[in-house]
Design an enzyme around this catalytic site. Structure first.
Site, PDB file in Angstrom:
ATOM      1  CG  HIS A 291      53.875  27.992  57.959  1.00 31.00           C
ATOM      2  ND1 HIS A 291      52.586  27.518  58.020  1.00 31.00           N
ATOM      3  CD2 HIS A 291      54.347  27.922  59.234  1.00 31.00           C
ATOM      4  CE1 HIS A 291      52.304  27.166  59.265  1.00 31.00           C
ATOM      5  NE2 HIS A 291      53.346  27.403  60.022  1.00 31.00           N
ATOM      6  CD  GLU A 337      55.987  24.768  59.845  1.00 29.55           C
ATOM      7  OE1 GLU A 337      56.713  24.584  60.826  1.00 29.55           O
ATOM      8  OE2 GLU A 337      54.754  24.538  59.875  1.00 29.55           O
ATOM      9  CD  GLU A 338      51.532  23.541  60.381  1.00 28.74           C
ATOM     10  OE1 GLU A 338      52.129  22.640  60.972  1.00 28.74           O
ATOM     11  OE2 GLU A 338      51.176  24.598  60.944  1.00 28.74           O
ATOM     12  CG  ASP A 365      55.612  28.750  62.408  1.00 29.71           C
ATOM     13  OD1 ASP A 365      54.399  28.928  62.614  1.00 29.71           O
ATOM     14  OD2 ASP A 365      56.074  27.662  62.030  1.00 29.71           O
TER      15      ASP A 365
END
Lengths: 469, 469
Positions: A291, A337-338, A365
């Site tokens: 990401h 993504e976060e 990740d």
């Protein structure tokens, strides 16, 4: 095995000597394949270690762009940086995929203090959790400590109401996998504000989800539910948690919290995608990536600058080695993504709607540390396939192949493509939570060789999956 | 297996059912043993990770003592520090073993420059190699570059005579084991001055034996032979080597070197030893340790502060867990590994002369990084034994068990004790040569968890060897 079948098909062999032939051909075929694979993988590692771009590309992402939370101007810069970088490497296709992302900003004020038994103010290091509401001026209230989220859940309303809740839950240092220790603490950050508010708390401050005792608060996503009033939530550095806890053992203590973070309407953003088109099966896709967004502190170097660079470098190296893939190799820098995973979700539904066939996906990740192996979220046959690669990976000290987790970004592919194997790149995790979501997650804390070995390991897996699937 | 033999010996079993009994007993016995071992090893890791002293002990060694080259006042301090630390942990015995060590001092002057084609002086970072003679004032001479020691060996006298030789040999980044890359470059540092002097060079400067391009020169031992005139030798930072080499491509270049390092007569020093006495075989010894001396730059944190602390902590943990060893467990902080190995040599002859039986030895001298496994310098049966521990180490991601090198300090035991297995602790080596023998080898560059996992892994191996040998 393909070589063997071709030869067998073209020759007439008497039943009596067939068994012998079979064995010989199988041996020759496997030997030849293994040698070819072994030699090509050695080339991947050599190119990455001797003429690699990974370290310089990560430096540029960290220093020229920096932290890049979804919806921010920096995230927009990161999109352009990524697109330009992919184009510079001359992949067959480079394009953007539009997505909608949440937009939360930390704001300009972030202050916290506790007042000791003598009334003296102690400034503590604090970071609002991502998604938190503001305090609307400073909140001052008595602080009440719980050593775990479970302990808070068991508290009575009178213990909590009108107070600031301090959840001082330690990550379990006895866990060898720091990700397991993190997983066990994750609900503190994700659900702490809901549980605190349930009992009438004014705000929640948590111990950062970090192993070491240090000065860096670690942020991360948190959640509200419609049925419970929203209260502000923040993380304190582990060192300040030790100090506050020690103070609370001496007597009551007030806590002052001021944050003007804010949620804004969703923004348009993008996944950034590059491809090398498959020569045999162009509509069959191997997706790999990480990401591109990060939290808004540090530089997102390990999380997940390293991950996107691992995958970018893997594709660059395959192209540089003039590799002609059987299937389409698709590199995706996922956005968001976060705090929402809108990149991963949108990508999965989009590729399904296009009628593409996703045959495998890989995600990195877990930071830019020394490779240990790969986890596979798939069937037994996928684990068997992965384990069959073990002799090829052994010279690179990559030797842990287990069933496990793929990754957040590629996770939604599972809902769209029945039985797709998801591969999560497993690295040495001991230092990860020193840096995770903190100001210390900077380029200088990523080791060049560890990063490069990661890129080469992913390149090798992409190659092997393309050959064997 | 001991349990099985005891039961079998005490029972009368008919021949017909003996086979069945054997299998059942073997199964029960192995199962019980494995469970006991597994549980005890878990305790070792828990104690080390949850209540460990390794990190604080290393901090104290690095900050309260610091760099500690043999023969220096700091090395003497390190002896007292070690003895006091061992006594504080209440081992059965703590004592010093007298040895004689070389005494070389860097001195107060260490300056180097190159003059570019416009006559402008460029200061470069330099460290005298350990054992080098001084320059007796500044030497100024034309510098001649060789890209390898082999290239220097092939040079003619006219190419070298009266010049300063610059050996700019790169460590091979394609080697996955950085120790292999180091091993290939070691002769540059060890023998460069001899080869340069053979052809009439005034001095030799070498590229530091380091992977990254950075500002830290890395020192280390070098040698002279009586038949060849001694000339000064020093290491340059890799960054300065790149600059100097680029300058030399433009034309001739002078180099200026000034160093007043000095060799002194040997000094008395000590190995520092602690023991837990064997309850069954007190005269049978398992020796384990690292070296307490370091080079005189940085703090000797990875090399070999981490190694001595690994072993100290391992014994502390075994004692804390109230473990009663079968054999005598002997912890040795060896003095003078770096430039003479007088600690290792003296220890081996001393224990032999005492009539002790050394049954195994373990060394940690590859830094305080994440554990990967153990090498064994021994027979096939020793490798088989080590590999039989694999299931017990698997939960800790310790999974590389190979024939290999034990260590410099324990090496001399091989000459005195036929067939003794030597175990070298293998860690992730990717960052080691960033710090090795350089000012960057400081406490801050050792990760707490990685250090602790090393200590626990060695504790587990000591326990298993004590149980199985």
């Amino acid at each position: 095995m393909k070589l063997f079948l071709v030869i067998f098909g073209r020759n007439r062999i008497s039943p009596t000597c067939m068994h012998k032939y079979l064995l010989i051909l199988l041996f020759v075929s496997c030997g030849t394949h293994a040698q070819k694979d072994s030699a090509f993988i050695r080339k991947i590692y050599d190119e990455t270690l001797l003429r690699g771009k990974a370290h310089e590309d990560l430096r540029s992402l960290c220093k020229d762009v920096g932290a890049r939370i979804s919806g921010s101007a920096a995230a927009e810069m990161a999109v352009y940086w990524s697109e330009a970088k992919m184009k510079s490497y001359g992949f067959d296709k480079v394009y953007l995929q539009e997505i909608q992302v949440p937009h939360w900003e930390r704001g300009t004020k972030e202050n916290a203090y506790f007042k000791d038994d003598k009334g003296i103010l102690h400034k503590v290091k604090v970071l609002a959790l991502g998604g938190s509401i503001a305090t609307e001026g400073a909140i001052e209230a008595e602080v009440v400590e719980f050593t775990s989220l479970d302990a808070l859940k068991k508290a009575t309303r009178s213990q909590v109401e009108g107070k600031i809740v301090f959840i001082n839950q330690l990550m379990d240092a006895a866990q060898i996998s720091t990700f397991r220790a993190y997983g066990a603490c994750w609900p503190v950050r994700g659900l702490g504000a809901i549980e605190g508010s349930n009992l009438g708390a004014k705000a929640v401050v948590i111990r950062s989800l970090a192993m070491p005792i240090d000065d860096h608060p670690h942020t991360g996503s948190m959640y509200y539910v419609d049925s419970v009033a929203k209260i502000p939530a923040a993380a304190l550095s582990t060192k300040d948690c030790e100090l506050l806890s020690a103070q609370l053992k001496k007597g009551k203590c007030k806590f002052i919290l001021e944050m003007n973070c804010q949620n804004f309407p969703d923004e348009t953003s993008y996944n950034i995608i590059a491809e090398m088109t498959g020569t045999k099966f162009p509509n069959e896709i191997i997706t790999f990536g990480g990401h591109i967004d990060s939290w808004d502190t540090g530089e997102g170097a390990h999380d997940d600058g390293a991950g996107v660079i691992h995958n970018l470098e893997a594709l660059r190296v395959l192209k540089t080695l003039n590799y002609k893939p059987n299937h389409t190799l698709r590199l995706v820098f996922f956005m968001n993504e976060e705090n929402g995973n809108m990149g991963g979700k949108t990508y999965a539904t989009w590729t399904k709607a296009k009628g593409e066939k996703q045959i495998a996906a890989i995600e990195s990740d877990r930071g830019g540390f020394s490779p240990r192996g790969f986890d596979v979220d798939g069937q037994d046959k996928h684990l068997d396939l992965l384990k069959s690669f073990a002799p090829l990976f052994a010279p690179y000290f990559v030797n842990q192949f287990e069933k496990g987790y793929g990754g957040v970004d590629i996770g939604p592919l599972k809902d769209e493509f029945d039985g797709i194997p998801l591969f999560g790149f497993a690295v040495d995790s001991q230092r990860y939570f020193d840096f995770h979501h903190a100001e210390s997650d900077v380029f200088e804390n990523v080791n060049k060789r560890e990063l490069e070995l990661g890129a080469a390991s992913i390149g090798a897996l992409i190659y092997l999956l393309d050959q064997k699937l």
